[in-house]
Every structure is written in structure tokens, then in C-alpha cells.
Motif scaffolding. Structure first.
Motif, PDB file in Angstrom:
ATOM      1  N   ASP A  13       0.857  -1.181   0.000  1.00 20.53           N
ATOM      2  CA  ASP A  13       0.000   0.000   0.000  1.00 20.53           C
ATOM      3  C   ASP A  13       0.896   1.234   0.000  1.00 20.53           C
TER       4      ASP A  13
ATOM      5  N   ASN B 141      -3.325  -0.670  -2.768  1.00 20.63           N
ATOM      6  CA  ASN B 141      -4.065   0.544  -2.415  1.00 20.63           C
ATOM      7  C   ASN B 141      -3.132   1.749  -2.443  1.00 20.63           C
TER       8      ASN B 141
ATOM      9  N   ILE C 283      -3.252   5.323  -0.714  1.00 17.86           N
ATOM     10  CA  ILE C 283      -4.015   6.022   0.325  1.00 17.86           C
ATOM     11  C   ILE C 283      -3.571   7.485   0.339  1.00 17.86           C
TER      12      ILE C 283
ATOM     13  N   THR D 193     -11.386  10.173  -9.319  1.00 20.32           N
ATOM     14  CA  THR D 193     -12.621   9.435  -9.697  1.00 20.32           C
ATOM     15  C   THR D 193     -12.940   9.523 -11.189  1.00 20.32           C
TER      16      THR D 193
ATOM     17  N   THR E 286      -6.690   0.432  -6.046  1.00 16.66           N
ATOM     18  CA  THR E 286      -7.758   1.098  -5.298  1.00 16.66           C
ATOM     19  C   THR E 286      -7.215   2.388  -4.689  1.00 16.66           C
ATOM     20  N   ILE E 287      -7.945   3.468  -4.871  1.00 17.06           N
ATOM     21  CA  ILE E 287      -7.547   4.736  -4.248  1.00 17.06           C
ATOM     22  C   ILE E 287      -8.441   4.996  -3.043  1.00 17.06           C
ATOM     23  N   LYS E 288      -7.812   5.158  -1.890  1.00 16.88           N
ATOM     24  CA  LYS E 288      -8.518   5.546  -0.666  1.00 16.88           C
ATOM     25  C   LYS E 288      -8.197   7.011  -0.409  1.00 16.88           C
ATOM     26  N   HIS E 289      -9.221   7.830  -0.489  1.00 21.03           N
ATOM     27  CA  HIS E 289      -9.010   9.276  -0.423  1.00 21.03           C
ATOM     28  C   HIS E 289      -9.664   9.851   0.830  1.00 21.03           C
ATOM     29  N   THR E 290      -8.856  10.515   1.646  1.00 20.87           N
ATOM     30  CA  THR E 290      -9.378  11.222   2.814  1.00 20.87           C
ATOM     31  C   THR E 290      -9.132  12.710   2.626  1.00 20.87           C
TER      32      THR E 290
ATOM     33  N   ALA F 221      -3.718   8.001   7.344  1.00 19.36           N
ATOM     34  CA  ALA F 221      -3.503   7.039   6.257  1.00 19.36           C
ATOM     35  C   ALA F 221      -3.027   5.690   6.789  1.00 19.36           C
TER      36      ALA F 221
ATOM     37  N   GLN G 244      -5.499   3.059   7.579  1.00 20.78           N
ATOM     38  CA  GLN G 244      -6.253   2.455   6.476  1.00 20.78           C
ATOM     39  C   GLN G 244      -5.459   1.405   5.710  1.00 20.78           C
TER      40      GLN G 244
ATOM     41  N   GLU H  91      -3.867  -1.998   4.469  1.00 20.72           N
ATOM     42  CA  GLU H  91      -4.318  -3.391   4.444  1.00 20.72           C
ATOM     43  C   GLU H  91      -3.222  -4.359   4.008  1.00 20.72           C
TER      44      GLU H  91
END
Length: 514
Positions: A242, A270, A272, A290, A297-301, A315, A318, A320
């Protein structure tokens, strides 16, 4: 495995792989004996052990602890080492303040117990003097070897019972000055003398002068790359990665980083992204997260709370995958970067490693794989399991030293930081994003501004030995003194001390309010 038992100044017994005792030449020093047995058994591990610790020696675990040949392990029962705490006056690195409870990177070796491979001894045999004093010899080998890629550690698991007491000799002031003269740049001998004079009121002029009769041992170049490495551990298993990227106002640069990630021959799982914009009512500007398709996979906060420490910690919660790549939002790397990283992690089986990270057109100075005193939060890989008790210290937000502190947290949990020079990143040093605001620190209202920065002082107090902190103070004093007029000397001294006290006050306030 060859086990050499000794009484600090003489070999008492030697047990070779055949278990039949070998004849001991009592006219040879311990170092000479170890060299002899290394030449006789070139493919063996050479273990040394004080004969009073024979029953405590953890022979069954040495093979798993010593998982590749380019290593040197040791453990001393006493908290202080042969060279004493005064070595902190000349050593700024994290390798001095040893955590005795875990495997800890350090060149400070002990005669109590240790192990090194015969191939290392044979490689250095004609380049390092075989000192009569075994303590001096071991520390010299490790100090020189570590610089050229020998992996050196304090390893508590070498002994199964650590309650035994051994009365061992400590280096005299003459030996301490001699060691510094032979293993450091000349100016450190002068600084050792000054530190001892200023902080301990010890006027050691004779040891200082006598040390100049010894030649430096730094001249012979060692190259431990001739010793092949293939670790027997199993640290790397899933190979999944990640990526963590904190960002603020660098839309274009972050897009280019994502493009580099998308081209990887070994793709991350991922990515992040912790995006910050302290302007209330603002929204994310990263529309391409998007609007475009990505092979991960993009995890965006998105948060209005500025600060890289908080962003990275958000980050980290999150993650994994088995590995985390801590990245910056303005770096460049080639498509095989992750593939090479996993291959090196497999070869050395390490849980933390950092890469070369240079500015455009900057020349690379360090080209050997070695234990690093530096951790970079924008160019490092960490195994996720190593991070269970570790986060970026938010007391350092908007200050200095968070990278240093994070690296020290890792080391104090038993995770060394290895530098792989062939993993290359270019750091673009992009201009600051347009959403940054200047944070006013509480101490900026002081009549005398603290020196050094209280956040830096916080890190020093947290991780340095007393001697290292004193030396930092003296070096800082001398650097600032060069800019002052001789006529202003006394006013400068008084002002410097007051600024130091103010820095300590705020550093302790940071600690208690953390």
C-alpha cells in the motif's frame, strides 16, 4: 560453528564444528586466535563467549539469529560499553543509545558474547590491526565495518540468562582518545577534549596529545559486497504494497506520482491519499481520482486539519497490505521500482528500508548497502506488522524531527533501517501548495527566541544520551560563535544559555501536553 571461550585477555577453550577441542596457543591474543580459526574454518560462524557465560550461551538459536553472513552480533550484560558513555560526545548517530531489550543496530560490541562469519574476518584480516585488547579490536572491526556495509547489532537473544555478572575492564582515557583519533575525523578528538573539559571539568591533555601518535584506520577501503547475502529468514511473504501520500495543494505533481505508480511492473494494492486544505468550506481539488481509471484502489481522505504527521497517521490506519511505501507527492521513480524493492527485501529479509532520494542533478554520495542513521518519511518501505505500536508524533507537527523520531521508534521496537542505494527516487521539491497557512508557534512570543527549535529539542531529549545532547549544545554554540564579534563574547554566552533554557522549557511543555 567455531566457539571461542575466553577470559577477556586470553583464549581458554575452542570448540570446532566437530566438537573435538582444539589446541589453544596461549601466546596468541584473542584476535589472533579468531583470525587463525577463521582461516582454518572459512565457511563457519565464529562465536566468542566469556567462559563464565558458557552455560548461558544460546547456541541453539545462533543460526536463526545470524541469518546471513554479512553480520556481526554481540551482547554485553552491562548497560555501559567498553568505550563508556563519553563516546556520545563524538557520535551523533542513533547507534549509541542502545535499547538492550531488542535487537538494536550498533557498532558498540562486547566481549561477553558475539558472532561473526569467518568470511568477514578473512576479508578484513590484512586491513585492520589485530589489537591485543579484545574489546578494542571488536569495536574497531564493527565501527569500520558498519560504514562499509557490515550489519552490526546488539542482540539480547545470544544469551538465555542475563543475571550473571561479569567484571570487565573499561577503556582508559588514553584508549578512548586513541579510538576517536583512529576512527573519526580529526576535529572530533578536539571536540571530545573540549566536551570533557566543559561538562566534566576533566583536563585530559596527555591522552589527547598521545592519541595523535596513532594513525587513522579509515584509510583502507573495505568492500563487503564481495560477501554474498541471502537471508534465511521469512519476512517477505505476500509482497503486497500500500502507498501512503499526504498532499496539500499539489494537484499536478500528485497526478504524476499516480502515473508512476500505475506504470509499476509490481502494482500497489491501495494508494491512500490524505489531502489537506485548512480553508473552511473548501472541497477536494483532486477530480482525477474518480474521473480516471486506476489499476489500484484509491482511498481518499479529505480534511481541513493541516499537518503531515496527522495526515500520515490517518492514512496508516487504512493500510491493508503487507508493506507500506511512505511517499511524498512530488517524487519520480521508474516502472521497476517496486519490483526491485521487493526483491531486495526478500534477499535481505528486512522489515524497514529506505531509498536513495536525490534532487534533480544531485550526485549520489552513498553507494553501498548499509544500516542507515536516517529514516525518510517520503521514501521508505515498512512492513505493516512493524507499525502496530508506531505512529508519527503529532507533538512535532509543523516543526522539525518527525522523521528522526519515527526512525527511532522503529529501532526501539527492534526494526533496523537499511539503505538500498540502487532504489532511486528523484525529489522534485515542488513549490508549496497554495492552501498552506503559516502556523504561529507559541514560543514565537518569547522575548528571546529558543535555540534550537523546541521541537528539535524535544526529539533530542527523547532519544539522545546525556553526552550526545551536551555535544550538540557545544557544536551549536561554536557554530553560532563564529558569527559573533570577540567584543560581544560574554553577552553572546549569556544569551545562548538563556535561549537553550527557553528551548528546554518549551520542549518539556510539548512533552507534557502531548
Amino acid at each position: 560453528m567455531v566457539v571461542v571461550y575466553h577470559q577477556s585477555n586470553a583464549v581458554t577453550k575452542v570448540v570446532p564444528p566437530s566438537k573435538e577441542l582444539l589446541v589453544v596457543d596461549k601466546n596468541k591474543s584473542i584476535a589472533q586466535s579468531i583470525l587463525f580459526f577463521a582461516s582454518q574454518f572459512p565457511n563457519s560462524k565464529i562465536v566468542w563467549c566469556h567462559d563464565s557465560l558458557e552455560d548461558n550461551l544460546n547456541l541453539n538459536e545462533i543460526s536463526s539469529l545470524f541469518h546471513h553472513n554479512k553480520m556481526m552480533l554481540s551482547y554485553g550484560l552491562e548497560q555501559t560499553n567498553f568505550l563508556g558513555n563519553s563516546i556520545g560526545y563524538v557520535e551523533e548517530s542513533p547507534f549509541i543509545n542502545i535499547n538492550k531489550k531488542v535487537r538494536y543496530p550498533s557498532w558498540l560490541m562486547s566481549v561477553d558474547v558475539g558472532v561473526i562469519h569467518a568470511s568477514v574476518i578473512n576479508h578484513i584480516s590484512k586491513k585492520i590491526q589485530l589489537d591485543k585488547k579484545f574489546d578494542y579490536f571488536l569495536n574497531s572491526v564493527a565501527k569500520l565495518g558498519m560504514f562499509y556495509g557490515l550489519f552490526c547489532y546488539s542482540e539480547p537473544q545470544l544469551l538465555v540468562n542475563k543475571t550473571t555478572e561479569i567484571k570487565l575492564t573499561k577503556a582508559s582515557s588514553y584508549e578512548l582518545f586513541r579510538f576517536v583519533k583512529q576512527h573519526y575525523k580529526k576535529r572530533w578528538s578536539v571536540l571530545l577534549f573540549l566536551n570533557l573539559l566543559v561538562f566534566e571539568k576533566r583536563f585530559l591533555i596527555l591522552p589527547f596529545l598521545f592519541s595523535w601518535g596513532y594513525r587513522s584506520r579509515k584509510k583502507p577501503l573495505l568492500n563487503f559486497d564481495v560477501i554474498p547475502v541471502q537471508s534465511t529468514l521469512k519476512v517477505v511473504e505476500k509482497k503486497t504494497i500500500d502507498v501512503i501520500i499526504p498532499t496539500i495543494g499539489r494537484k499536478k505533481y500528485l497526478y504524476n506520482v499516480l502515473q508512476d505508480l500505475a506504470k509499476q511492473t509490481h502494482l500497489p494494492v491501495n494508494v491512500i491519499i490524505a489531502e489537506q486544505n485548512p480553508q473552511q468550506g473548501s472541497v477536494s481539488e483532486l477530480d482525477y481520482l474518480t474521473s480516471e481509471k486506476w489499476p489500484f484502489t484509491i482511498k481518499h481522505t479529505f480534511t481541513h486539519q493541516a499537518g503531515a504527521c496527522n495526515a500520515r497517521n490517518v492514512a496508516l490506519g487504512q493500510v491493508e497490505s503487507e508493506w507500506v511505501f511512505l511517499a511524498d507527492d512530488d517524487i519520480v521513480f521508474d516502472p521497476s521500482f517496486f519490483e526491485k524493492a521487493i526483491a531486495l527485501a526478500q534477499q535481505y529479509q528486512v522489515s524497514v528500508f529506505t531509498t536513495s532520494c536525490l534532487l534533480v542533478n544531485q550526485k549520489q554520495e552513498y553507494t553501498l548497502i548499509h544500516q542507515s542513521g536516517i529514516f525518510g518519511s517520503g521514501n521508505s518501505f515498512v512492513k505493516t506488522a512493524s507499525l502496530q505500536k508506531i505512529r508519527f508524533d503529532e507533538a512535532l507537527e509543523f516543526g522539525y524531527g518527525e522523521d528522526t523520531d519515527f526512525g527511532m521508534q522503529l529501532r526501539n521496537q527492534g526494526h533496523d533501517v537499511i539503505y538500498f542505494p540502487d532504489l532511486k527516487i528523484t525529489h522534485l521539491k515542488a513549490p508549496m501548495g497554495g492552501f498552506r497557512i503559516k502556523v504561529k508557534q507559541l514560543w514565537e512570543n518569547e522575548v528571546l527566541l529558543p535555540k534550537p527549535s523546541p521541537t528539535m529539542m524535544y526529539v533530542l531529549l527523547k532519544h539522545y544520551t546525556t553526552q550526545q545532547l551536551r555535544s550538540y549544545k557545544l557544536v551549536l554554540f561554536l557554530k553560532l560563535l563564529k558569527k559573533e564579534s570577540v567584543l560581544n563574547y560574554f553577552n553572546f554566552c549569556n544569551s545562548f544559555q538563556k535561549k537553550w533554557v527557553v528551548s528546554q522549557y518549551w520542549a518539556n511543555k510539548i512533552k507534557h501536553e502531548k
